[in-house]
Design an enzyme around this catalytic site. Structure first.
Site: not given
Ligand SMILES: [Fe+2]
Length: 453
Positions: A306, A349, A355, A379, A385
């Site tokens: 990803h 992450h 974010e 976040h 998260h």
């Molecule tokens: Fe993130």
């Protein structure tokens, strides 16, 4: 498209500016447009006398001496100069529209936050009075950072106009259509589109049909730009031609009018006796535009892994540190998932960037439940998260055939600065107190023995 045949023997397009009625294509182009024939001076900006008795005026979006590639300004030819569109200013209160720094030491911004959609109330609200700030970051007075807002609109602005000296506004409708009547033309906006309203541009906002709700990113810093595509090359992601800038439109209307100005984080009003939307012709590269998010062409992994979510950046507002944005506007939309032997949703992450996400419609792949259309999540800087348990187990055990991720459109306002919750976000908006629990049943699978669990 209409065509003509003339004595040169070739069939020529009659359209002077693209193929979308009322708009000109391109991002940051040098446009020219006139609502009355001959209103735009040719070959010069400031003739001794303008046609139709118009006044020439420059709107500078960057310092005069900004490098050529960033320099933005527009020449306006208008019924009255802007100095006649303001009078004495009086301070007014706009209690729900906050600017950074806005830090309540008793309000905890540390943590993972998620909100249900903010419902409409009984109060009649315009684009300005219906703005509800959720987070602020940076400092409006040093022109760094941003604020995130939701808007709730039930009433058109009538004989009322607004501009922000503080910021560029990125508008992301989620429900209901809006009409932005700006100094430089008319933008009709619906969900799945976005609009960019430059700093200093006067406009009013009308409802086209029912109530409207959506998100706004208020950019205190350098303007949004298209990201460099690097090895991707010249195409895909957001393509410049899909940004649409309106053609000139004006009104010659004598009516007592109120102009509201956001300046230095404060709001002021001034009264005039006519409409300020009186630009008959203009040319330049500092203008409002809209963009259809359905024209965003996602690029991603076609074999394994990803990529970083930056691959989905629609627009980026630089901070001065190369590659570290004041704000990135990132879009997660429908796409094919084909990666082999891969955990396909976003990975777990922790991020130096902060974010803030919003859901425009559908289901977001890392959070199948709880993050609903109209809802938001935050976040913040270095707060962990990632997928909730259902998303993790589902993706870890999925049959990895090509899958079309359908019915999904979420976005992220990502900033290098920590985002601080407003009191509205912390205490009035429908915050989900149990959000953090979505990770609590992620179990320990490790038992010291080798093998995939
Ligand atoms: Fe993130």
């Amino acid at each position: 498209m209409t065509t003509d045949r003339t004595d040169h023997g070739m069939t020529r397009a009659n359209s002077a500016c693209g193929t979308t009625d009322g708009y000109m294509p391109g991002f940051g182009n040098d446009f020219e447009t006139e609502a009355l024939p001959g209103a735009l001076p040719q070959g010069m900006n400031s003739p001794q006398k303008c046609e139709y008795g118009l006044y020439a005026e420059q709107l500078s979006g960057t310092a005069f001496t900004a490098p050529r590639g960033q320099n933005e300004r527009t020449w306006c030819y208008r019924i009255r100069p802007s100095v006649r569109h303001v009078s004495r200013f009086a301070r007014i209160e706009m209690p729900y529209w906050k600017s950074a720094p806005n830090i309540n030491p008793d309000t905890l911004s540390l943590g993972q936050y998620r909100w249900d959609p903010v419902p409409h109330g009984d109060e009649a609200l315009t684009f300005v009075t219906g703005m509800r700030t959720m987070t602020t970051a940076g400092d409006v007075n040093t022109q760094v950072g941003m604020a995130s807002h939701i808007y709730l609109i039930t009433k058109s602005m009538q004989d009322e106009y607004f501009y922000s000296a503080d910021s560029e506004l990125l508008v992301v409708p989620q429900e209901g259509r809006l009409r932005f009547c700006t100094e430089l033309g008319i933008i009709d906006l619906e969900p799945k589109e976005i609009a960019i309203l430059p700093r200093g541009m006067v406009f009013r906002v009308e409802l086209i049909d029912g109530p409207a709700r959506g998100f706004v990113c208020e950019n205190y810093g350098q303007k949004f730009d298209l990201p460099s595509r690097g090895p991707i090359g010249a195409n895909c992601l957001a393509n410049p031609r899909d940004f649409k800038t309106p053609v000139a439109a004006f009104e010659d209307r004598e009516a007592k009018s109120r102009v509201i100005i956001k300046w230095g984080g404060q709001f002021h009003e001034t009264f005039i006796d006519h409409s300020p939307l009186d630009v008959v012709a203009w040319h330049g590269n500092y203008a409002a535009c809209k963009y259809d998010l359905r024209t965003f062409s996602p690029v991603g992994a076609i074999l394994f892994d990803h990529p970083d979510p930056s691959i989905f950046t629609v627009l980026t507002a630089p901070s001065g540190t190369p590659g570290t944005a004041n704000i990135d506007f990132v879009l997660f939309r429908e796409r094919w998932m084909v990666a082999e032997n891969t955990f396909r949703p976003p990975w777990y992450h922790k991020n130096i960037m902060s974010e803030l996400m919003g859901n425009i419609y559908g289901i977001y792949d890392a959070k199948p439940e709880g993050f609903v259309p109209g809802g938001m999540s935050l976040h913040n800087m270095m707060i962990p998260h990632g997928p909730d348990r259902d998303a993790f187990e589902g993706a870890s055990n999925a049959d990895l055939k090509p899958e079309f991720l359908d019915n999904t459109m979420s976005f992220m306002f990502e900033t290098r600065f920590p985002q601080h919750l407003t009191d509205f976000a912390a205490y009035e908006a429908p915050v989900q107190d149990d959000y953090v629990e979505c990770w609590s049943d992620l179990e320990k699978k490790f038992d010291g023995t080798k093998g995939v669990k």
